[in-house]
Design a protein around this motif. Structure first.
Motif, PDB file in Angstrom:
ATOM      1  N   HIS A 153     -49.814  28.941 -51.795  1.00  0.00           N
ATOM      2  CA  HIS A 153     -48.963  29.946 -52.190  1.00  0.00           C
ATOM      3  C   HIS A 153     -47.673  29.910 -52.429  1.00  0.00           C
ATOM      4  O   HIS A 153     -47.144  30.556 -53.346  1.00  0.00           O
ATOM      5  CB  HIS A 153     -49.400  31.329 -51.350  1.00  0.00           C
ATOM      6  CG  HIS A 153     -50.902  31.877 -51.439  1.00  0.00           C
ATOM      7  ND1 HIS A 153     -51.270  32.373 -52.363  1.00  0.00           N
ATOM      8  CD2 HIS A 153     -51.977  31.736 -50.594  1.00  0.00           C
ATOM      9  CE1 HIS A 153     -52.558  32.605 -52.320  1.00  0.00           C
ATOM     10  NE2 HIS A 153     -52.958  32.350 -51.224  1.00  0.00           N
ATOM     11  N   GLU A 154     -47.236  29.025 -51.624  1.00  0.00           N
ATOM     12  CA  GLU A 154     -45.711  28.605 -51.497  1.00  0.00           C
ATOM     13  C   GLU A 154     -45.140  27.820 -52.914  1.00  0.00           C
ATOM     14  O   GLU A 154     -44.019  27.844 -53.506  1.00  0.00           O
ATOM     15  CB  GLU A 154     -45.007  27.833 -50.374  1.00  0.00           C
ATOM     16  CG  GLU A 154     -44.851  28.653 -49.199  1.00  0.00           C
ATOM     17  CD  GLU A 154     -45.129  27.680 -47.997  1.00  0.00           C
ATOM     18  OE1 GLU A 154     -44.792  26.575 -48.131  1.00  0.00           O
ATOM     19  OE2 GLU A 154     -45.156  28.432 -46.959  1.00  0.00           O
ATOM     20  N   SER A 155     -46.241  27.136 -53.270  1.00  0.00           N
ATOM     21  CA  SER A 155     -45.917  26.113 -54.302  1.00  0.00           C
ATOM     22  C   SER A 155     -46.491  26.391 -55.572  1.00  0.00           C
ATOM     23  O   SER A 155     -46.621  27.564 -55.741  1.00  0.00           O
ATOM     24  CB  SER A 155     -46.300  24.559 -53.899  1.00  0.00           C
ATOM     25  OG  SER A 155     -47.804  24.499 -53.584  1.00  0.00           O
ATOM     26  N   GLU A 156     -47.048  25.460 -56.451  1.00  0.00           N
ATOM     27  CA  GLU A 156     -47.297  25.964 -57.779  1.00  0.00           C
ATOM     28  C   GLU A 156     -48.947  26.073 -57.745  1.00  0.00           C
ATOM     29  O   GLU A 156     -49.275  26.214 -58.900  1.00  0.00           O
ATOM     30  CB  GLU A 156     -47.170  24.683 -58.882  1.00  0.00           C
ATOM     31  CG  GLU A 156     -47.889  23.281 -58.596  1.00  0.00           C
ATOM     32  CD  GLU A 156     -47.497  22.364 -57.419  1.00  0.00           C
ATOM     33  OE1 GLU A 156     -46.915  23.008 -56.345  1.00  0.00           O
ATOM     34  OE2 GLU A 156     -47.297  21.348 -57.592  1.00  0.00           O
ATOM     35  N   GLY A 157     -49.544  26.424 -56.658  1.00  0.00           N
ATOM     36  CA  GLY A 157     -50.942  26.457 -56.736  1.00  0.00           C
ATOM     37  C   GLY A 157     -51.754  25.154 -57.201  1.00  0.00           C
ATOM     38  O   GLY A 157     -51.437  24.265 -56.602  1.00  0.00           O
ATOM     39  N   GLY A 158     -52.654  25.388 -57.769  1.00  0.00           N
ATOM     40  CA  GLY A 158     -53.482  24.362 -58.484  1.00  0.00           C
ATOM     41  C   GLY A 158     -54.371  23.700 -57.132  1.00  0.00           C
ATOM     42  O   GLY A 158     -55.194  24.322 -56.548  1.00  0.00           O
ATOM     43  N   ASN A 159     -54.622  22.455 -57.051  1.00  0.00           N
ATOM     44  CA  ASN A 159     -55.366  21.575 -56.116  1.00  0.00           C
ATOM     45  C   ASN A 159     -54.526  21.118 -54.896  1.00  0.00           C
ATOM     46  O   ASN A 159     -53.322  20.587 -55.057  1.00  0.00           O
ATOM     47  CB  ASN A 159     -56.091  20.417 -56.781  1.00  0.00           C
ATOM     48  CG  ASN A 159     -56.631  20.806 -58.123  1.00  0.00           C
ATOM     49  OD1 ASN A 159     -57.843  21.322 -57.933  1.00  0.00           O
ATOM     50  ND2 ASN A 159     -56.108  20.740 -58.964  1.00  0.00           N
ATOM     51  N   VAL A 160     -55.105  21.393 -53.704  1.00  0.00           N
ATOM     52  CA  VAL A 160     -54.090  21.039 -52.494  1.00  0.00           C
ATOM     53  C   VAL A 160     -55.148  20.384 -51.478  1.00  0.00           C
ATOM     54  O   VAL A 160     -56.391  20.643 -51.175  1.00  0.00           O
ATOM     55  CB  VAL A 160     -53.538  22.509 -51.832  1.00  0.00           C
ATOM     56  CG1 VAL A 160     -52.575  21.928 -50.523  1.00  0.00           C
ATOM     57  CG2 VAL A 160     -52.565  23.069 -52.789  1.00  0.00           C
ATOM     58  N   LEU A 161     -54.708  19.117 -51.224  1.00  0.00           N
ATOM     59  CA  LEU A 161     -55.470  18.560 -50.305  1.00  0.00           C
ATOM     60  C   LEU A 161     -54.789  18.069 -48.895  1.00  0.00           C
ATOM     61  O   LEU A 161     -53.516  17.921 -48.915  1.00  0.00           O
ATOM     62  CB  LEU A 161     -55.722  17.060 -50.783  1.00  0.00           C
ATOM     63  CG  LEU A 161     -56.242  16.819 -52.267  1.00  0.00           C
ATOM     64  CD1 LEU A 161     -56.363  15.264 -52.707  1.00  0.00           C
ATOM     65  CD2 LEU A 161     -57.538  17.812 -52.579  1.00  0.00           C
ATOM     66  N   LYS A 244     -54.095  17.010 -66.051  1.00  0.00           N
ATOM     67  CA  LYS A 244     -54.140  18.290 -66.582  1.00  0.00           C
ATOM     68  C   LYS A 244     -53.785  19.399 -65.424  1.00  0.00           C
ATOM     69  O   LYS A 244     -53.336  20.472 -66.029  1.00  0.00           O
ATOM     70  CB  LYS A 244     -55.399  18.725 -67.038  1.00  0.00           C
ATOM     71  CG  LYS A 244     -56.215  17.439 -68.182  1.00  0.00           C
ATOM     72  CD  LYS A 244     -57.703  17.964 -68.223  1.00  0.00           C
ATOM     73  CE  LYS A 244     -58.386  16.534 -68.661  1.00  0.00           C
ATOM     74  NZ  LYS A 244     -59.971  16.722 -68.543  1.00  0.00           N
ATOM     75  N   GLN A 245     -53.899  19.045 -64.199  1.00  0.00           N
ATOM     76  CA  GLN A 245     -53.586  20.034 -63.133  1.00  0.00           C
ATOM     77  C   GLN A 245     -52.877  19.364 -62.057  1.00  0.00           C
ATOM     78  O   GLN A 245     -52.759  18.356 -61.915  1.00  0.00           O
ATOM     79  CB  GLN A 245     -54.768  20.823 -62.364  1.00  0.00           C
ATOM     80  CG  GLN A 245     -56.007  21.358 -63.411  1.00  0.00           C
ATOM     81  CD  GLN A 245     -57.003  22.067 -62.813  1.00  0.00           C
ATOM     82  OE1 GLN A 245     -57.349  21.610 -61.363  1.00  0.00           O
ATOM     83  NE2 GLN A 245     -57.671  22.819 -63.474  1.00  0.00           N
ATOM     84  N   PRO A 246     -52.107  20.409 -61.522  1.00  0.00           N
ATOM     85  CA  PRO A 246     -51.128  19.801 -60.154  1.00  0.00           C
ATOM     86  C   PRO A 246     -52.008  19.703 -58.954  1.00  0.00           C
ATOM     87  O   PRO A 246     -52.922  20.339 -58.715  1.00  0.00           O
ATOM     88  CB  PRO A 246     -50.074  20.801 -59.827  1.00  0.00           C
ATOM     89  CG  PRO A 246     -50.642  22.108 -60.555  1.00  0.00           C
ATOM     90  CD  PRO A 246     -51.641  21.910 -61.616  1.00  0.00           C
ATOM     91  N   PHE A 247     -51.928  18.265 -58.501  1.00  0.00           N
ATOM     92  CA  PHE A 247     -52.331  17.917 -57.151  1.00  0.00           C
ATOM     93  C   PHE A 247     -51.209  17.986 -55.939  1.00  0.00           C
ATOM     94  O   PHE A 247     -50.300  17.278 -56.375  1.00  0.00           O
ATOM     95  CB  PHE A 247     -53.139  16.865 -57.303  1.00  0.00           C
ATOM     96  CG  PHE A 247     -54.704  16.915 -57.856  1.00  0.00           C
ATOM     97  CD1 PHE A 247     -55.564  17.166 -56.942  1.00  0.00           C
ATOM     98  CD2 PHE A 247     -54.702  17.288 -59.221  1.00  0.00           C
ATOM     99  CE1 PHE A 247     -57.000  17.412 -57.569  1.00  0.00           C
ATOM    100  CE2 PHE A 247     -56.137  17.297 -59.625  1.00  0.00           C
ATOM    101  CZ  PHE A 247     -57.080  17.398 -58.838  1.00  0.00           C
ATOM    102  N   ARG A 248     -51.401  18.496 -54.879  1.00  0.00           N
ATOM    103  CA  ARG A 248     -50.461  18.311 -53.758  1.00  0.00           C
ATOM    104  C   ARG A 248     -51.066  17.750 -52.518  1.00  0.00           C
ATOM    105  O   ARG A 248     -52.122  18.408 -52.181  1.00  0.00           O
ATOM    106  CB  ARG A 248     -49.901  19.747 -53.567  1.00  0.00           C
ATOM    107  CG  ARG A 248     -48.739  19.712 -52.739  1.00  0.00           C
ATOM    108  CD  ARG A 248     -47.895  21.206 -53.066  1.00  0.00           C
ATOM    109  NE  ARG A 248     -46.732  20.868 -54.490  1.00  0.00           N
ATOM    110  CZ  ARG A 248     -45.747  20.065 -54.282  1.00  0.00           C
ATOM    111  NH1 ARG A 248     -45.362  19.651 -53.223  1.00  0.00           N
ATOM    112  NH2 ARG A 248     -45.261  20.025 -55.269  1.00  0.00           N
ATOM    113  N   GLY A 249     -50.625  17.046 -51.983  1.00  0.00           N
ATOM    114  CA  GLY A 249     -50.730  16.664 -50.585  1.00  0.00           C
ATOM    115  C   GLY A 249     -50.096  17.284 -49.437  1.00  0.00           C
ATOM    116  O   GLY A 249     -48.953  17.298 -49.676  1.00  0.00           O
TER     117      GLY A 249
END
Ligand code: G1P
Length: 303
Positions: A153-161, A244-249
């Motif tokens: 919710h704090e960042s760009e959304g997308g995929n978070v691992l 295509k989509q953001p990924f965040r660790g």
């Protein structure tokens, strides 16, 4: 990118659990307990704490006990009521999902984690969702998935691992990510690879069993051929989505126990028991006595 709420979670529980035979012959490995809570209950608790409203279990043959575990047990409840054991009754009631909050589907063939997740595509439909691997038990406050959802919710959304650092000689057991730009305890991911050999691993930051994913991953999975270990890998599907989509660790705050192996399950049980509010003190004393008897050294018998 999508920041729609994360309401659904997938629990892949179809694995055979051969590392725990014979204990896992007639009961699923996910029902092995840490003290008195089955592993699967512990991860469902974590998902609930993070606000998950619908729990989707991808099961297999011999796993129907998991379905029973999340159902009422009328005979037991009526006996407890007759005996006036209200504390036990309350305990069962507290853990029971509301009617309609659980779904079960089967992975008919053991084709890999990616395939297991894909089996839940119609139950999740077109919304972002979480995946929790019940082998990985995270002791964290707040829980690991809650920490991921906060970053989502704090960042760009997308995929978070969820990621964590492991010793380099263990990287070949996991998916490994390449961190790009760090911000506090999280970073954008610029690459990943499933079970790399130690000498070619791009980092020792592993994917540790909690994911927030966008529904487009199902399309990738449906087109996918097998990858590492001859299995359909979720990591490969994520790699295809990366442009295509953001990924965040998220290097979450807490400790992970890989309960897919015996030492991990034992360690989690010991740590949990040591910290337990009711049994902690008694167990600390029991453990001290064991260590004293062994002459202060944790060696045993003919060692
Ligand atoms: C799976 C994933 C891997 C991840 C691991 C965490 O591997 O494919 O990327 O690091 O879970 O436990 P598996 O345990 O199914 O071999």
């Amino acid at each position: 990118m999508s920041k729609r709420p994360i309401r659904k979670a997938i629990f892949p529980v179809a694995g055979l659990g051969t590392r725990f035979l014979p204990a896992s012959k007639a009961i699923p490995k996910e029902m092995l307990p840490i003290l008195d809570r089955p592993l699967i209950q512990t991860v469902v608790d974590e998902a609930r704490e993070a606000g998950i409203e619908h729990f989707v279990f991808v099961t297999g043959r011999n796993k129907s006990v998991i379905e029973d575990h999340f159902d009422r047990q009328y005979e037991l409840e009526s006996i407890l009521r007759k005996r006036g054991q209200s504390a036990s009754l309350e305990l069962l009631e507290k853990d029971l999902p509301a009617p309609g909050q659980t779904s079960f589907t089967r992975q008919q063939e053991p084709l890999g984690l990616g395939h297991a997740i894909w089996c839940a595509r119609h139950l999740v439909a077109n919304e972002p969702f979480a995946v929790l691997l019940p082998d990985m038990i995270m002791m964290a406050k707040p829980g690991c998935l809650k920490q991921l959802i906060d970053v989502y919710h704090e960042s760009e959304g997308g995929n978070v691992l969820a990621v964590e650092e492991v010793a380099w000689d263990r990287v070949d057991r996991y998916g490994v990510v390449v961190p790009d730009v760090w911000q506090d305890n999280h970073f954008s991911i610029s690459g990943m690879v499933e079970k790399p050999k130690r000498d070619v691993a791009p980092s020792n930051l592993i994917i540790s069993g909690r994911y927030i994913l966008q529904p487009e991953v199902f399309t990738e999975l449906s087109q996918q051929s097998s990858g590492a270990g001859g299995e359909i890998q979720i990591t490969d599907a994520m790699i295809h989505l990366m442009g295509k989509q953001p990924f965040r660790g998220v290097k979450y705050v807490g400790t992970t126990y890989d309960c897919g192996d015996k030492i991990g399950l034992l360690s989690a049980s010991v740590v949990h028991a040591l910290q337990h509010e009711t049994f902690g003190l008694e167990f600390r004393n029991a453990l001290s006595n064991i260590v004293k008897k062994a002459g202060g050294k944790l060696t045993w018998g003919g060692e």
